[in-house]
Design a protein around this motif. Structure first.
Motif: not given
Length: 264
Positions: A68-71, A102-105, A196-198
């Motif tokens: 998540a940090d990398v994202a 994709a999950a974050q933004r 779920e993101t997909v």
């Protein structure tokens, strides 16, 4: 870890104009794995190939980072480059990072391509294998770990017809320091499940897998494409886990088609 509005720390190169396309490499490589497909993709869009933190020319993150940090680093780069609606193409670990973006933004994406990647979290067995890799590196058996890991990736066709490919990918891997290897092994083992993101993504989702990929079963690839509302599966003949290097012409054509579909 990443502050909104700050300058990105990641290294990248770009080519072409038009549809924004961002390429995220797998473990333990760098943006060079996309070099064979960059010219073709640059014919259909503005292509940005990124070195993830600690790989290639990008500085590492502090120990204890997550995917998540990398994202968040990728989001900072997208914002700095003014990329509002982007097709994210993530190879293997890069796919895991793309799913975090994709999950974050999700509003930043016009399309997502999982190249030799998938949305599931690690199984207990997979986490155990990653921990074995961590221990091998910490115990001074880095070369043994990398040799065993890299040997699994090419297809039988590649081993027979392009044996020098393993030397190329070994050179990329050997340029990465131990702390970065350990950090990403741990981050991948701890990553979230993004099934779920997909399922919630409204943009086109391409799932591209090598016909002989030893790490991504075709059943998993088909399932992932079916889960996305606008999913599509593409199989690259005779490729293993490194389609951009093993079968660059087929892979470039497939990726270019998916980019065009995302833009239409």
């Amino acid at each position: 870890m990443t502050e909104a509005g700050r300058a990105p720390r990641l290294a990248w190169e770009e080519a072409g104009e038009g549809i924004p396309v961002v390429l995220l490499h797998g473990f333990p490589f760098c943006r060079d794995i996309f070099a064979p497909v960059m010219p073709a993709l640059a014919q259909v869009g503005r292509v940005v190939a990124v070195d993830l933190p600690g790989f290639g020319q990008s500085p590492p993150l502090s120990p204890g980072f997550s995917l998540a940090d990398v994202a968040r680093e990728i989001v900072a780069l997208l914002q700095a480059l003014g990329l509002q609606r982007t097709v994210l193409i993530g190879h293997s670990m890069g796919g895991y990072v793309a799913l975090e973006v994709a999950a974050q933004r999700p509003e930043l994406l016009s399309g997502l391509v999982l190249l030799a990647s998938h949305p599931r979290a690690d199984t207990p067995e997979a986490r155990a294998r990653r921990q074995e890799g961590v221990e091998a590196i910490r115990q001074g058996r880095r070369a043994e770990f990398l040799e065993g890991f890299l040997a699994r990736l090419p297809s039988p066709w590649t081993r027979q017809h392009a044996p020098r490919l393993l030397e190329e990918v070994r050179a990329m891997a050997e340029a990465v320091n131990d702390q970065v290897l350990v950090g990403f092994l741990q981050a991948m083992a701890a990553r979230k499940d993004h099934t779920e993101t997909v399922r919630k993504l409204e943009v086109p989702v391409g799932v591209v897998v090598g016909e002989a990929d030893p790490l991504i079963p075709h059943e998993l690839a088909r399932e992932t494409a079916a889960q996305a509302p606008r999913g599509r599966l593409v199989v690259i003949p005779e490729a293993g886990h490194l389609p951009t290097l093993e079968k660059p012409v087929f892979t470039a054509e497939a990726l270019a088609r998916l980019v065009r579909e995302a833009a239409s």
